[in-house]
Motif scaffolding. Structure first.
Motif, short mmCIF file in Angstrom:
data_model
loop_
_atom_site.label_atom_id
_atom_site.label_comp_id
_atom_site.label_asym_id
_atom_site.label_seq_id
_atom_site.Cartn_x
_atom_site.Cartn_y
_atom_site.Cartn_z
N GLU A 8 0.84 -1.20 0.00
CA GLU A 8 0.00 0.00 0.00
C GLU A 8 0.87 1.24 0.00
O GLU A 8 1.92 1.27 0.64
N PRO A 9 0.45 2.29 -0.72
CA PRO A 9 1.25 3.51 -0.80
C PRO A 9 1.30 4.24 0.53
O PRO A 9 0.44 4.04 1.40
N PRO A 10 2.30 5.10 0.71
CA PRO A 10 2.41 5.82 1.99
C PRO A 10 1.26 6.80 2.18
O PRO A 10 0.86 7.50 1.26
N GLY A 11 0.71 6.81 3.37
CA GLY A 11 -0.33 7.76 3.74
C GLY A 11 -1.72 7.43 3.25
O GLY A 11 -2.65 8.14 3.54
N ARG A 12 -1.90 6.34 2.52
CA ARG A 12 -3.22 5.99 2.00
C ARG A 12 -3.60 4.58 2.38
O ARG A 12 -4.04 3.81 1.54
N GLY A 16 -7.76 1.03 -0.89
CA GLY A 16 -7.87 0.21 -2.08
C GLY A 16 -6.79 0.44 -3.12
O GLY A 16 -6.69 -0.30 -4.07
N GLU A 17 -6.00 1.50 -2.99
CA GLU A 17 -4.91 1.74 -3.93
C GLU A 17 -3.71 0.93 -3.47
O GLU A 17 -3.00 1.31 -2.55
N GLY A 111 -6.28 -12.08 -7.79
CA GLY A 111 -5.71 -11.54 -6.55
C GLY A 111 -6.26 -10.17 -6.22
O GLY A 111 -6.53 -9.85 -5.06
N GLU A 112 -6.44 -9.33 -7.25
CA GLU A 112 -7.01 -8.00 -7.02
C GLU A 112 -8.45 -8.11 -6.54
O GLU A 112 -8.89 -7.35 -5.67
N ILE A 113 -9.21 -9.05 -7.10
CA ILE A 113 -10.59 -9.25 -6.66
C ILE A 113 -10.63 -9.73 -5.22
O ILE A 113 -11.43 -9.25 -4.41
N ARG A 114 -9.76 -10.66 -4.87
CA ARG A 114 -9.73 -11.16 -3.49
C ARG A 114 -9.30 -10.07 -2.51
O ARG A 114 -9.83 -9.98 -1.40
N TYR A 115 -8.36 -9.23 -2.92
CA TYR A 115 -7.92 -8.13 -2.05
C TYR A 115 -9.06 -7.14 -1.85
O TYR A 115 -9.30 -6.67 -0.73
#
Length: 155
Positions: A8-12, A16-17, A111-115
């Motif tokens: 996951e990106p920093p601060g978010r 979902g991103e 994998g994206e759907i499961r996440y």
């Protein structure tokens, strides 16, 4: 099933991103080591791979190593194939990304759907209470204590 590391990106966190990085051997990284590293913006690692592969090929020609020199370059390619995804994850960590979990899936789309399904299943985080619950507070000990103890009224 393949396993994917969710970054996951920093601060978010939790919006979902995220990037899913497949954990495992990469055939493209094995066959095209420096180019694969450049494609994934691993600049320092690509430079090191170019230098090591160049030194090994020069050493095999000047020292007449022949097959041993070829096996050493194969070893470098094998290392990049095995650890390429780990190098990618380490580069994301250096940029401030954090690991939020692992997803097992048949492919990247699965994998994206499961996440996304795990994000929907999680309850909304609640804001911390401003006033602590008095029932969960520790009782004040007024008896004897071993070691350093607080004695009110004394300096």
């Amino acid at each position: 099933m393949a396993s994917y590391v969710v970054m996951e990106p920093p601060g978010r966190a939790g919006n979902g991103e995220a990037i899913l990085v497949r954990d495992g051997f990469s055939w493209l990284a094995f066959f095209f080591s420096p180019l694969w590293l450049l494609w994934h913006r691993l600049w320092v690692e690509a430079l090191l791979a170019f230098i090591v592969l160049g030194l090994l090929s020069a050493l095999s020609e000047t020292a007449g190593l022949g097959l041993a020199g070829s096996l050493l370059t194969l070893l470098v390619s094998l290392f990049v194939g095995l650890e390429g995804q780990g190098l990618k994850i380490a580069a994301l960590r250096r940029r401030g990304w954090r690991e939020s979990g692992v997803v097992e899936a048949q492919g990247l789309a699965d994998g994206e759907i499961r996440y996304a399904a795990t994000l929907e299943a999680q309850p909304e985080p609640q804001a911390p209470a401003l006033v602590p619950d008095a029932a969960r507070a520790r009782p004040i000990h007024t008896g004897m204590a071993l070691g350093l103890s607080h004695n009110p009224g004394r300096v």
